[in-house]
Design a protein around this motif. Structure first.
Motif, mmCIF file in Angstrom:
data_model
loop_
_atom_site.group_PDB
_atom_site.id
_atom_site.type_symbol
_atom_site.label_atom_id
_atom_site.label_comp_id
_atom_site.label_asym_id
_atom_site.label_seq_id
_atom_site.Cartn_x
_atom_site.Cartn_y
_atom_site.Cartn_z
ATOM 1 N N ASP A 42 0.850 -1.182 0.000
ATOM 2 C CA ASP A 42 0.000 0.000 0.000
ATOM 3 C C ASP A 42 0.894 1.242 0.000
ATOM 4 O O ASP A 42 1.855 1.313 0.765
ATOM 5 C CB ASP A 42 -0.889 -0.009 1.250
ATOM 6 C CG ASP A 42 -1.879 1.120 1.268
ATOM 7 O OD1 ASP A 42 -1.445 2.288 1.440
ATOM 8 O OD2 ASP A 42 -3.081 0.862 1.108
ATOM 9 N N SER A 71 -2.104 -7.468 -1.549
ATOM 10 C CA SER A 71 -1.331 -6.274 -1.231
ATOM 11 C C SER A 71 -1.089 -6.204 0.272
ATOM 12 O O SER A 71 -1.915 -6.665 1.068
ATOM 13 C CB SER A 71 -2.061 -5.008 -1.698
ATOM 14 O OG SER A 71 -3.265 -4.846 -0.998
ATOM 15 N N THR A 73 -1.249 -4.544 3.632
ATOM 16 C CA THR A 73 -2.111 -3.512 4.181
ATOM 17 C C THR A 73 -1.713 -3.073 5.587
ATOM 18 O O THR A 73 -2.149 -2.020 6.040
ATOM 19 C CB THR A 73 -3.575 -3.979 4.229
ATOM 20 O OG1 THR A 73 -3.651 -5.161 5.022
ATOM 21 C CG2 THR A 73 -4.102 -4.259 2.833
#
Length: 122
Positions: A42, A71, A73
């Protein structure tokens, strides 16, 4: 759905040994279940992520595309990182067969072993 991983390498967009086509940062991760993956970080975390960090990877399915988001996070620190990593690793060890009874099979008998299914894309 989220899975913990440990950062093995960080691939920032601005690095003397990396040519990048965009400003994103990726990380190579050792996942709790021994998978090795590289995922995007991120943008809010890109400047903070470091080698050996324990992170949470988003595996939530995307509505408009097949497959999960994949992804980073969150970056976990301190006791939360240590406890999360050890809890998942201990679970994986038990699931793999740590502590199973060993049975002797008479010679000449063949047993078909079922393939282990992946719990998630990785």
């Amino acid at each position: 759905m989220f899975h913990p991983g440990r950062v093995l390498e960080v691939f920032p967009s601005k690095h003397k040994e990396i040519n990048s086509g965009n400003a994103s940062t990726q990380v190579m991760l050792d996942m709790w279940d021994e998978n090795l993956i590289t995922v995007v970080v991120d943008p809010k975390l890109a400047a903070k992520i470091k080698k050996d960090d324990v992170v949470l990877v988003d595996y939530t399915p995307m509505q408009d595309k097949p497959g999960p988001t994949l992804s980073v996070t969150k970056i976990l620190k301190g006791a939360i990182a240590k406890n999360t990593w050890s809890t998942y690793k201990d679970h994986h060890k038990k699931k793999k067969g740590g502590g199973k009874n060993i049975v002797q099979i008479p010679q000449g008998i063949q047993i078909e072993q079922p393939a282990q299914a992946q719990a998630y894309v990785g």
